[in-house]
Motif scaffolding. Sequence first.
Motif, PDB file in Angstrom:
ATOM      1  N   LYS A   1       0.825  -1.224   0.000  1.00  0.00           N
ATOM      2  CA  LYS A   1       0.000   0.000   0.000  1.00  0.00           C
ATOM      3  C   LYS A   1       0.857   1.271   0.000  1.00  0.00           C
ATOM      4  CE  LYS A   1      -0.563   0.034   4.969  1.00  0.00           C
ATOM      5  NZ  LYS A   1      -1.129  -0.623   6.061  1.00  0.00           N
ATOM      6  N   HIS A   2       2.119   1.158   0.384  1.00  0.00           N
ATOM      7  CA  HIS A   2       2.994   2.342   0.409  1.00  0.00           C
ATOM      8  C   HIS A   2       3.828   2.505  -0.860  1.00  0.00           C
ATOM      9  CE1 HIS A   2       1.868   2.983   4.454  1.00  0.00           C
ATOM     10  NE2 HIS A   2       2.570   2.008   4.975  1.00  0.00           N
ATOM     11  N   MET A   3       3.646   1.608  -1.831  1.00  0.00           N
ATOM     12  CA  MET A   3       4.578   1.580  -2.969  1.00  0.00           C
ATOM     13  C   MET A   3       4.663   2.916  -3.714  1.00  0.00           C
ATOM     14  SD  MET A   3       4.809  -1.092  -6.138  1.00  0.00           S
ATOM     15  CE  MET A   3       3.733  -0.266  -7.294  1.00  0.00           C
ATOM     16  N   ASP A   4       3.521   3.452  -4.124  1.00  0.00           N
ATOM     17  CA  ASP A   4       3.564   4.676  -4.935  1.00  0.00           C
ATOM     18  C   ASP A   4       4.164   5.846  -4.162  1.00  0.00           C
ATOM     19  OD1 ASP A   4       2.720   3.548  -7.241  1.00  0.00           O
ATOM     20  OD2 ASP A   4       0.600   4.059  -6.979  1.00  0.00           O
ATOM     21  N   LYS A   5       3.786   5.922  -2.868  1.00  0.00           N
ATOM     22  CA  LYS A   5       4.321   7.000  -2.018  1.00  0.00           C
ATOM     23  C   LYS A   5       5.852   6.865  -1.920  1.00  0.00           C
ATOM     24  CE  LYS A   5       3.703   7.407   2.675  1.00  0.00           C
ATOM     25  NZ  LYS A   5       2.909   7.480   3.904  1.00  0.00           N
ATOM     26  N   ALA A   6       6.322   5.639  -1.750  1.00  0.00           N
ATOM     27  CA  ALA A   6       7.772   5.412  -1.607  1.00  0.00           C
ATOM     28  C   ALA A   6       8.507   5.807  -2.889  1.00  0.00           C
ATOM     29  CB  ALA A   6       8.024   3.931  -1.283  1.00  0.00           C
ATOM     30  N   VAL A   7       7.956   5.422  -4.031  1.00  0.00           N
ATOM     31  CA  VAL A   7       8.615   5.730  -5.311  1.00  0.00           C
ATOM     32  C   VAL A   7       8.720   7.244  -5.485  1.00  0.00           C
ATOM     33  CG1 VAL A   7       8.346   5.636  -7.826  1.00  0.00           C
ATOM     34  CG2 VAL A   7       7.978   3.573  -6.458  1.00  0.00           C
ATOM     35  N   LYS A   8       7.618   7.949  -5.221  1.00  0.00           N
ATOM     36  CA  LYS A   8       7.631   9.409  -5.394  1.00  0.00           C
ATOM     37  C   LYS A   8       8.616  10.063  -4.438  1.00  0.00           C
ATOM     38  CE  LYS A   8       3.070   9.768  -7.344  1.00  0.00           C
ATOM     39  NZ  LYS A   8       1.719   9.460  -6.963  1.00  0.00           N
ATOM     40  N   ALA A   9       8.634   9.580  -3.197  1.00  0.00           N
ATOM     41  CA  ALA A   9       9.530  10.175  -2.198  1.00  0.00           C
ATOM     42  C   ALA A   9      10.996   9.946  -2.590  1.00  0.00           C
ATOM     43  CB  ALA A   9       9.239   9.579  -0.825  1.00  0.00           C
ATOM     44  N   LEU A  10      11.310   8.747  -3.047  1.00  0.00           N
ATOM     45  CA  LEU A  10      12.705   8.451  -3.432  1.00  0.00           C
ATOM     46  C   LEU A  10      13.100   9.269  -4.663  1.00  0.00           C
ATOM     47  CD1 LEU A  10      12.641   4.584  -2.875  1.00  0.00           C
ATOM     48  CD2 LEU A  10      13.995   6.235  -1.572  1.00  0.00           C
ATOM     49  N   HIS A  11      12.177   9.361  -5.609  1.00  0.00           N
ATOM     50  CA  HIS A  11      12.429  10.128  -6.830  1.00  0.00           C
ATOM     51  C   HIS A  11      12.760  11.570  -6.463  1.00  0.00           C
ATOM     52  CE1 HIS A  11      11.383  11.855 -10.844  1.00  0.00           C
ATOM     53  NE2 HIS A  11      11.892  10.703 -11.256  1.00  0.00           N
ATOM     54  N   LYS A  12      12.058  12.085  -5.465  1.00  0.00           N
ATOM     55  CA  LYS A  12      12.278  13.469  -5.037  1.00  0.00           C
ATOM     56  C   LYS A  12      13.592  13.589  -4.270  1.00  0.00           C
ATOM     57  CE  LYS A  12       9.783  17.253  -2.940  1.00  0.00           C
ATOM     58  NZ  LYS A  12       8.732  17.585  -1.995  1.00  0.00           N
ATOM     59  N   SER A  13      13.830  12.670  -3.341  1.00  0.00           N
ATOM     60  CA  SER A  13      15.009  12.902  -2.502  1.00  0.00           C
ATOM     61  C   SER A  13      16.315  12.660  -3.269  1.00  0.00           C
ATOM     62  CB  SER A  13      14.941  12.118  -1.191  1.00  0.00           C
ATOM     63  OG  SER A  13      15.091  10.782  -1.440  1.00  0.00           O
ATOM     64  N   PHE A  14      16.275  11.897  -4.348  1.00  0.00           N
ATOM     65  CA  PHE A  14      17.493  11.771  -5.166  1.00  0.00           C
ATOM     66  C   PHE A  14      17.515  12.810  -6.305  1.00  0.00           C
ATOM     67  CE2 PHE A  14      17.590   7.631  -3.032  1.00  0.00           C
ATOM     68  CZ  PHE A  14      18.909   7.636  -2.594  1.00  0.00           C
ATOM     69  N   LYS A  15      16.591  13.747  -6.220  1.00  0.00           N
ATOM     70  CA  LYS A  15      16.550  14.908  -7.159  1.00  0.00           C
ATOM     71  C   LYS A  15      16.514  14.479  -8.617  1.00  0.00           C
ATOM     72  CE  LYS A  15      18.870  18.120  -4.013  1.00  0.00           C
ATOM     73  NZ  LYS A  15      18.996  17.225  -2.869  1.00  0.00           N
ATOM     74  N   LEU A  16      15.657  13.489  -8.895  1.00  0.00           N
ATOM     75  CA  LEU A  16      15.598  12.963 -10.266  1.00  0.00           C
ATOM     76  C   LEU A  16      14.585  13.705 -11.125  1.00  0.00           C
ATOM     77  CD1 LEU A  16      15.766   9.155  -9.455  1.00  0.00           C
ATOM     78  CD2 LEU A  16      17.603  10.634 -10.245  1.00  0.00           C
ATOM     79  N   GLY A  17      13.717  14.476 -10.483  1.00  0.00           N
ATOM     80  CA  GLY A  17      12.581  15.063 -11.201  1.00  0.00           C
ATOM     81  C   GLY A  17      12.905  16.285 -12.024  1.00  0.00           C
ATOM     82  N   ARG A  18      11.898  16.735 -12.732  1.00  0.00           N
ATOM     83  CA  ARG A  18      12.042  17.936 -13.562  1.00  0.00           C
ATOM     84  C   ARG A  18      11.990  19.176 -12.709  1.00  0.00           C
ATOM     85  NH1 ARG A  18       7.386  17.451 -17.438  1.00  0.00           N
ATOM     86  NH2 ARG A  18       6.865  15.528 -16.375  1.00  0.00           N
TER      87      ARG A  18
END
Length: 406
Positions: A389-406
């Motif tokens: 149940k936490h999968m999507d939240k975890a992916v978004k959080a990791l994507h953000k904290s490793f500064k991968l986003g636009r």
Amino acid sequence: MSKNIIVQKYGGSSVANVERIKIVAQRILSTKNKNNQLVVVVSALGDTTDELEELAFGISKTPPEREMDMLMSTGEQISCALLAMAIKEQGHDAISLNGKQVGIKTDKSHTKARIKNINARRIHKALKENKIVIVAGYQGVTEEDDITTLGRGGSDLTAVALAYTLKAKVCEIYTDVKGIYTSDPRRVKTAKKIKTITFNEMLEMASLGAQVMQARSIEVARRFNIPIHVRSSFSKEEGTMIVKENPKLEDIAVRGVTSNKSEAKITIASVPDQSGIAAKIFDEISKAGVSVDIIVQNVSHSKLTDISFTVPKSDLSKAIIASKNVAKKIKAGDVTSTKNIARVSIVGSGMRSHQGIAATMFKTLANNKINIDMISTSEISISCIIADKHMDKAVKALHKSFKLGR
Ligand code: ADP
Ligand code: ASP
Ligand code: MG
């Protein structure tokens, strides 16, 4: 001047309906000029393969694998015939060929067959006649002429294997996104398109859940050094190049975040803490034909310990039976299982030379109150098993904290 062979592959969503097939036909013709020859691999229309699978499971929980292949391979036969018609309709000669006609010979492992060799005689003949060759992806035949399929996503493998056999100048994979992204662009809106990625990173991302490329196709591309261009069938924009080495990679620790829910977890409680016990457990499970991935053994305080491990969800029933058998033999306690787990992973070749990556990953999950159940690492990835149940939240959080986003 000798002609260049170009291999293109169009995925299921690119040919989901008649309108899209016509658009793909136009696209193919726009890339055809007098100095090149085109071989086009095509997947089944839209969700056809899933629908065929559903039909089979409506009849049997364990459909015979040979018959499964007979059924599943029909999807690609439909799309390749329609695409050949669409090209002819637009004024160029074309011919559709299924796995047997195209000369793809495989071993006998139905539903996940391996390509043994490709006799491209018929393709060369058709190309010489100035035809565009349309190949049904995902399939081959055994020495006995039984139809086989190459595992889900196997049209990618057909394309890479043909690019190798035909010594193609380019292998282009056309799909419904503009390339390989830092995370699934359908789930993470801020995901960024990656310009160049290495075979190793792509293989890791594909194995850990990025279904945009079939993992086995990348293994073949890596072995024979076949560069791949992944791009959109709806846009002219350059996509992502998958190549052997990326000189700029040094600075980038994490390239992408992936996730999947394809595993389940089994726990055998109160296992006697003696030498040879783990060997007995995993021997029994391997004899049941199940491959185990992450294994965790708890610290034992009382000469008894709990052992947990993950298996593919599709093998869970087999694995439970084997675990119960062995638990009885070794006088262990209860066997419990859960399907409600997910794996989130970070991938990147630069990880090798950067410190603190694992700590950042664990801290990010902790800050989001996501408990880590199991951890697994490879040279270029770190994975955590968490509640699904936490999968999507975890992916978004990791994507953000490793500064991968636009
Ligand atoms: P095709 O039918 O073209 O083979 P697939 O459905 O197999 O297409 O793969 C494309 C899908 O892969 C995209 O629609 C996207 O949602 C998904 N995907 C998952 N991870 C990634 C990623 N890191 N980059 C791009 N696409 C991804
Ligand atoms: N149609 C097959 C599948 O859905 C093969 C492919 O699309 O590559 O898995
Ligand atoms: Mg695919």
